[in-house]
Design a protein around this motif. Sequence first.
Motif, short mmCIF file in Angstrom:
data_model
loop_
_atom_site.label_atom_id
_atom_site.label_comp_id
_atom_site.label_asym_id
_atom_site.label_seq_id
_atom_site.Cartn_x
_atom_site.Cartn_y
_atom_site.Cartn_z
N ALA A 1 0.83 -1.21 0.00
CA ALA A 1 0.00 0.00 0.00
C ALA A 1 0.86 1.26 0.00
CB ALA A 1 -0.94 0.00 1.21
N VAL A 2 1.91 1.25 0.83
CA VAL A 2 2.81 2.41 0.89
C VAL A 2 3.52 2.60 -0.44
CG1 VAL A 2 4.92 3.32 1.95
CG2 VAL A 2 3.13 2.29 3.38
N ARG A 3 3.95 1.50 -1.05
CA ARG A 3 4.64 1.58 -2.34
C ARG A 3 3.71 2.13 -3.42
NH1 ARG A 3 7.15 -3.87 -4.37
NH2 ARG A 3 5.02 -4.23 -5.12
N THR A 4 2.46 1.67 -3.41
CA THR A 4 1.48 2.17 -4.39
C THR A 4 1.24 3.66 -4.21
OG1 THR A 4 0.37 0.01 -4.50
CG2 THR A 4 -0.88 1.94 -5.24
N LEU B 1 3.30 5.87 -2.91
CA LEU B 1 4.49 6.59 -3.33
C LEU B 1 4.57 6.71 -4.86
CD1 LEU B 1 7.20 5.21 -0.87
CD2 LEU B 1 6.16 7.48 -0.88
N VAL B 2 4.24 5.62 -5.55
CA VAL B 2 4.25 5.65 -7.01
C VAL B 2 3.21 6.64 -7.53
CG1 VAL B 2 3.87 4.33 -9.12
CG2 VAL B 2 5.10 3.29 -7.21
N LEU B 3 2.02 6.64 -6.92
CA LEU B 3 0.98 7.58 -7.34
C LEU B 3 1.39 9.01 -7.08
CD1 LEU B 3 -2.29 5.77 -6.18
CD2 LEU B 3 -1.40 5.99 -8.50
N LEU B 4 2.05 9.27 -5.95
CA LEU B 4 2.53 10.62 -5.65
C LEU B 4 3.55 11.08 -6.68
CD1 LEU B 4 2.89 10.56 -1.75
CD2 LEU B 4 1.25 11.89 -3.10
N LEU B 5 4.45 10.17 -7.05
CA LEU B 5 5.44 10.50 -8.08
C LEU B 5 4.75 10.80 -9.41
CD1 LEU B 5 8.22 7.86 -7.34
CD2 LEU B 5 8.45 10.34 -7.12
N LEU B 6 3.76 10.00 -9.77
CA LEU B 6 3.04 10.20 -11.02
C LEU B 6 2.31 11.53 -11.04
CD1 LEU B 6 1.53 6.67 -11.79
CD2 LEU B 6 3.25 7.90 -13.13
N TRP C 1 5.90 -7.69 -12.04
CA TRP C 1 4.52 -8.11 -12.29
C TRP C 1 3.52 -7.51 -11.28
CZ3 TRP C 1 4.29 -10.92 -16.77
CH2 TRP C 1 5.48 -11.53 -17.18
N GLN C 2 3.79 -6.29 -10.87
CA GLN C 2 2.91 -5.64 -9.89
C GLN C 2 2.19 -4.42 -10.48
OE1 GLN C 2 2.61 -6.97 -6.64
NE2 GLN C 2 3.72 -8.57 -7.72
N LEU C 3 2.30 -4.23 -11.78
CA LEU C 3 1.71 -3.05 -12.40
C LEU C 3 0.19 -3.00 -12.24
CD1 LEU C 3 3.01 -0.69 -13.89
CD2 LEU C 3 2.50 -1.84 -16.05
N LEU D 1 -5.29 4.34 -9.33
CA LEU D 1 -5.14 5.44 -10.29
C LEU D 1 -6.51 5.91 -10.78
CD1 LEU D 1 -3.20 7.23 -11.80
CD2 LEU D 1 -2.98 5.47 -13.55
N LYS D 2 -7.42 4.97 -10.97
CA LYS D 2 -8.78 5.33 -11.37
C LYS D 2 -9.48 6.14 -10.28
CE LYS D 2 -13.07 3.25 -13.09
NZ LYS D 2 -13.74 1.96 -13.42
N SER D 3 -9.30 5.73 -9.04
CA SER D 3 -9.88 6.48 -7.91
C SER D 3 -9.28 7.88 -7.80
CB SER D 3 -9.68 5.71 -6.61
OG SER D 3 -10.30 4.45 -6.66
N LEU D 4 -7.97 7.96 -8.02
CA LEU D 4 -7.28 9.25 -7.95
C LEU D 4 -7.80 10.18 -9.04
CD1 LEU D 4 -5.03 11.07 -6.82
CD2 LEU D 4 -3.46 9.96 -8.41
N LEU D 5 -8.02 9.66 -10.23
CA LEU D 5 -8.56 10.46 -11.32
C LEU D 5 -9.93 11.02 -10.95
CD1 LEU D 5 -7.50 8.48 -14.50
CD2 LEU D 5 -7.20 10.93 -14.14
N ALA D 6 -10.78 10.17 -10.37
CA ALA D 6 -12.11 10.61 -9.97
C ALA D 6 -12.02 11.73 -8.94
CB ALA D 6 -12.91 9.43 -9.42
#
Length: 218
Positions: free
Chosen positions: A12-15, A17-22, A123-125, A132-137
């Motif tokens: 969850a933390v890794r996800t 962090l990746v979203l924050l970077l994006l 294989w975690q993409l 990402l879909k929730s973030l877009l909303a």
Amino acid sequence: MNGSLKIQIIDAVRTILVLLLLVTAVAGLALFLTLLISPLLLRVPDHFLHLSKALVLRDYGHLLLYLILPWPQSPLTLAGIPMTDNAVAHFSDVRHLIIMTLWMTIVALIGAGLALRYEKRTWQLWKLSGPLKSLLALLIIVGLLAIADFDDFFIRFHYLAFSNMNWVFSATDNPIINLFPDTFFATLFGIWWLFTILFLTLIQWCINRYLRRLIRKL
């Protein structure tokens, strides 16, 4: 804490962090694209300071370069448009914010690229698609709320971003403010918001397309 819960927390933390970077990379890129096209949105009032439109646009171009070029700049002076010391100081503050955003964007672009490559290799993409879909909303909702009451949003942003009141311009002392009506900034914000949504949507589409192709191969 058992091993399964620990792994879930790490994922969850890794996800996040990746979203924050994006988001940081995409929002920064959208900002600079918006600034680059902003001269197309500038409307020079008739008989503005009795200056030619060409000179006003040249002054705006000089202001824009002053704000976005990362190397040291001389104090801002414009050929035709007078400014008070407070106005010059405010544009200097804006420049500091933009240059800081520039470096954050570069770091985030590199970090996001490496993170997405790692997620793909491990294989975690697929774990990014839903969040990402929730973030877009969420970004769509927040953007619509900001646009609905842009004046209040714009003022609150200035109170948060700047530690002084140099951003309060008098049209008499600083006629440059007449080039930037509320509609100008609202349009810039709308374009930046649309660019951000578009880029994130494109990233999600690429991720989903990759996952569909991967599933078909299995």
